[in-house]
Design a protein around this motif. Sequence first.
Motif, mmCIF file in Angstrom:
data_model
loop_
_atom_site.group_PDB
_atom_site.id
_atom_site.type_symbol
_atom_site.label_atom_id
_atom_site.label_comp_id
_atom_site.label_asym_id
_atom_site.label_seq_id
_atom_site.Cartn_x
_atom_site.Cartn_y
_atom_site.Cartn_z
ATOM 1 N N ALA A 196 0.952 -1.297 -0.018
ATOM 2 C CA ALA A 196 0.001 0.110 -0.043
ATOM 3 C C ALA A 196 0.797 1.132 -0.194
ATOM 4 O O ALA A 196 2.148 1.358 0.517
ATOM 5 C CB ALA A 196 -0.982 0.075 1.162
ATOM 6 N N SER A 197 0.253 2.294 -0.413
ATOM 7 C CA SER A 197 1.253 3.659 -0.495
ATOM 8 C C SER A 197 1.471 4.188 1.038
ATOM 9 O O SER A 197 2.376 4.915 1.266
ATOM 10 C CB SER A 197 0.086 4.668 -1.013
ATOM 11 O OG SER A 197 -1.100 5.020 -0.319
ATOM 12 N N HIS A 224 2.870 2.099 3.172
ATOM 13 C CA HIS A 224 3.897 1.162 3.588
ATOM 14 C C HIS A 224 4.993 1.843 4.408
ATOM 15 O O HIS A 224 5.611 2.927 3.626
ATOM 16 C CB HIS A 224 4.442 0.436 2.388
ATOM 17 C CG HIS A 224 5.381 -0.640 2.740
ATOM 18 N ND1 HIS A 224 6.839 -0.426 3.313
ATOM 19 C CD2 HIS A 224 5.438 -2.025 2.851
ATOM 20 C CE1 HIS A 224 7.343 -1.746 3.606
ATOM 21 N NE2 HIS A 224 6.486 -2.709 3.146
#
Length: 320
Positions: free
Chosen positions: A270-271, A273
Amino acid sequence: MKPKVVVTRKLPTEIYDQLSKRCQVYMWEEEEKPIPRSELEAQIKDAAALFCMITETVDAELLDQAQNLKVIANMAVGYNNIDISTCEARGIRVTNTPGVLTDTTADLAFALLMATARRIPEGMDTIRRDEWNNWSPFFLTGQDISHATLGIIGMGRIGSALAKRAKGFEMEVVYNNRSRNYEAERISGAVFASFDELLEKSDYVCLLTPYTKETHHLIGKDELQKMKKTAILINVSRGGTVDEEALYAALKSNDIYAAGLDVFEGEPIASTHPLLTLSNVVATPHIGSASVNTRMEMARMTARHILQVLNGEDPDHLVV
């Protein structure tokens, strides 16, 4: 009756046609989304062949559903997504696609190295945010590539190709492998080193090793502490070879300079992370072999392996 082949992702018509001349083909109709597990279990029951991606987990539970399966053709070099021991015990042949993606993946590894060293994504972000207001002597300065030391962990086909690219930049190349690669040494001048020596000496450490039980978290806290504070870690192998929590801590505290990552422990990430919150990380979404020509040839090779096995021939690239 034609043998059934299950293809787990939508592929170009050329590949479908290649298989359909000999087989009954079931192809999942999504390119971007993997086939659901329940659908795969249902379709594999009467299949003679499975054309799969690294996104499919081919474990004993799935294989229990496949009583007629003769071959699993993985459209990848790595095959840690497949239960090899169970396949071997049941006489199911497993193939992969080595060689064809060597140069493309080596190109991506070196591109990550350069982008990370010279802070190219940071430079783009600076312009996009209208933060490039002036010139200053040390504005976005990075690390030199020419004449630096590149450490390659895993000197197989891709490692050897990466060493050739490094030679053009007059880099010193050291490598660690299960066995000496004399051909790579002859062609690129690479020098064999112990694992610790490589970590301590290298300005760039590039992981190109297969993912196995032995290489799980091969790079962790202790290994990162042995690296130079100015060192850059590049990973284009498998995400599980790096302890991401340890890497985050090392990057956050500037124990190493930066990291260029094409692979992660859990994919897709995911962005949000944690590693993506750091400015000294360059990340790509597992695109090591992602050129049009390479992916097409990988698909052709995978289909050819299936046809070879179903025709009673030995496939070009056999795992077991």
